[in-house]
Design a protein around this motif. Structure first.
Motif, short mmCIF file in Angstrom:
data_model
loop_
_atom_site.label_atom_id
_atom_site.label_comp_id
_atom_site.label_asym_id
_atom_site.label_seq_id
_atom_site.Cartn_x
_atom_site.Cartn_y
_atom_site.Cartn_z
N ASN A 69 36.71 38.76 33.39
CA ASN A 69 37.27 39.34 34.71
C ASN A 69 36.32 40.83 33.72
OD1 ASN A 69 38.57 41.81 36.51
ND2 ASN A 69 40.30 41.95 34.88
N GLU A 70 35.78 41.56 34.40
CA GLU A 70 35.67 42.92 33.86
C GLU A 70 36.09 43.99 34.53
OE1 GLU A 70 31.06 42.18 34.06
OE2 GLU A 70 31.60 41.78 32.01
N GLN A 71 36.77 44.04 35.48
CA GLN A 71 37.65 45.06 36.34
C GLN A 71 39.07 44.90 35.68
OE1 GLN A 71 36.68 43.62 40.42
NE2 GLN A 71 35.17 45.27 40.58
N PRO A 72 39.25 45.72 34.37
CA PRO A 72 40.86 45.86 34.20
C PRO A 72 41.93 46.64 34.51
CG PRO A 72 39.58 47.34 33.43
CD PRO A 72 38.63 46.85 34.07
N TRP A 73 42.32 46.28 35.71
CA TRP A 73 43.61 47.26 35.92
C TRP A 73 44.29 47.33 35.75
CZ3 TRP A 73 41.28 49.09 40.96
CH2 TRP A 73 40.20 48.29 41.31
N GLY A 74 44.84 48.40 35.48
CA GLY A 74 46.14 48.77 34.40
C GLY A 74 46.25 50.47 34.89
N LEU A 75 47.05 50.48 34.18
CA LEU A 75 47.05 52.37 33.97
C LEU A 75 47.91 52.51 32.84
CD1 LEU A 75 47.99 55.06 35.48
CD2 LEU A 75 50.55 53.78 36.23
N ALA A 97 44.90 44.28 32.55
CA ALA A 97 44.07 42.80 33.02
C ALA A 97 42.59 42.38 31.51
CB ALA A 97 44.06 42.27 34.30
N ASP A 98 42.97 42.51 30.59
CA ASP A 98 41.75 41.43 29.81
C ASP A 98 40.57 40.98 30.66
OD1 ASP A 98 42.70 38.95 30.22
OD2 ASP A 98 43.47 39.44 27.72
N SER A 99 39.84 40.74 29.83
CA SER A 99 38.58 39.74 29.51
C SER A 99 39.44 37.97 31.18
CB SER A 99 37.76 39.63 29.25
OG SER A 99 37.80 40.00 28.56
N HIS A 100 40.17 37.44 30.18
CA HIS A 100 40.90 36.36 30.79
C HIS A 100 42.20 36.54 31.98
CE1 HIS A 100 38.48 34.76 27.76
NE2 HIS A 100 39.78 35.51 27.02
N ASN A 101 41.91 37.85 33.06
CA ASN A 101 43.09 38.02 33.32
C ASN A 101 44.28 38.29 33.01
OD1 ASN A 101 42.61 39.68 35.76
ND2 ASN A 101 41.36 38.02 36.35
N GLU A 102 44.95 38.39 31.66
CA GLU A 102 45.99 38.69 31.00
C GLU A 102 46.78 40.09 30.81
OE1 GLU A 102 47.69 36.20 30.49
OE2 GLU A 102 46.88 33.99 30.72
N THR A 103 47.60 39.86 30.67
CA THR A 103 48.35 41.33 30.74
C THR A 103 47.27 41.75 29.13
OG1 THR A 103 50.29 41.41 32.34
CG2 THR A 103 50.01 42.59 30.41
N GLU A 104 47.00 42.71 29.01
CA GLU A 104 46.84 43.16 27.36
C GLU A 104 47.31 44.81 27.18
OE1 GLU A 104 43.46 44.42 23.78
OE2 GLU A 104 43.10 42.65 25.91
N PRO A 105 48.38 45.48 25.88
CA PRO A 105 48.46 46.63 26.16
C PRO A 105 48.18 46.99 24.73
CG PRO A 105 50.56 44.98 25.23
CD PRO A 105 49.38 44.30 26.06
#
Length: 182
Positions: A69-75, A97-105
């Motif tokens: 995933n290269e589109q890291p949707w987040g805020l 969303a990290d490279s694996h589409n998992e949540t990364e804070p």
């Protein structure tokens, strides 16, 4: 996971909650503590919107790139200030969303030396120090130390960091938009 990040963030800024403002002591740790607290006590806020996690093609094969995933949707949100030299300091928290589409804070402190072309246009270069939590590491705290750069116009900026790594890991240019709320 979010609870872990909140605890870590509070540990980063916890000296600011004590009646610690011992400005009489000199030294590195006193300077760090005072810098963090001045930034935390700022009344200026900014929003962050992640826009890209580009994986350096020299370190990944096409199959891996196609699966990332290269589109890291987040805020994110942060507090910031400019010091007497015009340099930027920020304390932030962001989830994407990290490279694996998992949540990364991620949460931490950032500094940028700023070059002012005029009152509206600035360039910045510096670093960020913080902590992140990743699913592939069972959301255990992972320290982050990375370079930071930005191009800014008035209250809007494009800010990036490069996550250094090896063959098949890291080597990611992470970019977000930053909007200073005034």
């Amino acid at each position: 996971m979010i609870k872990k990040l909140a605890v870590i963030t509070l540990l980063i800024i916890s000296p600011c909650f004590h009646a610690f403002a011992d400005t009489s002591s000199d030294g590195f740790w006193s300077d760090v503590k005072n810098t963090l607290c001045e930034t935390w006590n700022s009344s200026e806020y900014e929003l962050y919107v992640p826009v890209s996690t580009w994986h350096n093609r020299q370190f990944y094969d096409k199959e891996k790139i196609d699966g990332y995933n290269e589109q890291p949707w987040g805020l994110g949100i942060g507090k910031y200030r400019y010091d007497a030299d015009g340099d930027w300091h920020g304390i932030y928290a962001m989830v994407f969303a990290d490279s694996h589409n998992e949540t990364e804070p991620v949460a931490g402190y950032a500094f940028q030396k700023m070059w002012h072309a005029n009152n509206d246009f600035r360039l910045g270069a510096g670093y960020t120090v913080g902590v992140t939590l990743r699913q592939d590491y069972h959301y255990l705290p992972i320290p982050v130390i990375a370079p930071l750069a930005s191009i800014e116009y008035k209250q809007f900026a494009v800010q990036s960091t490069y996550i250094v790594g090896g063959q098949g890991n890291g080597n990611i240019l992470f970019t977000w938009l930053k909007w200073q709320l005034k």
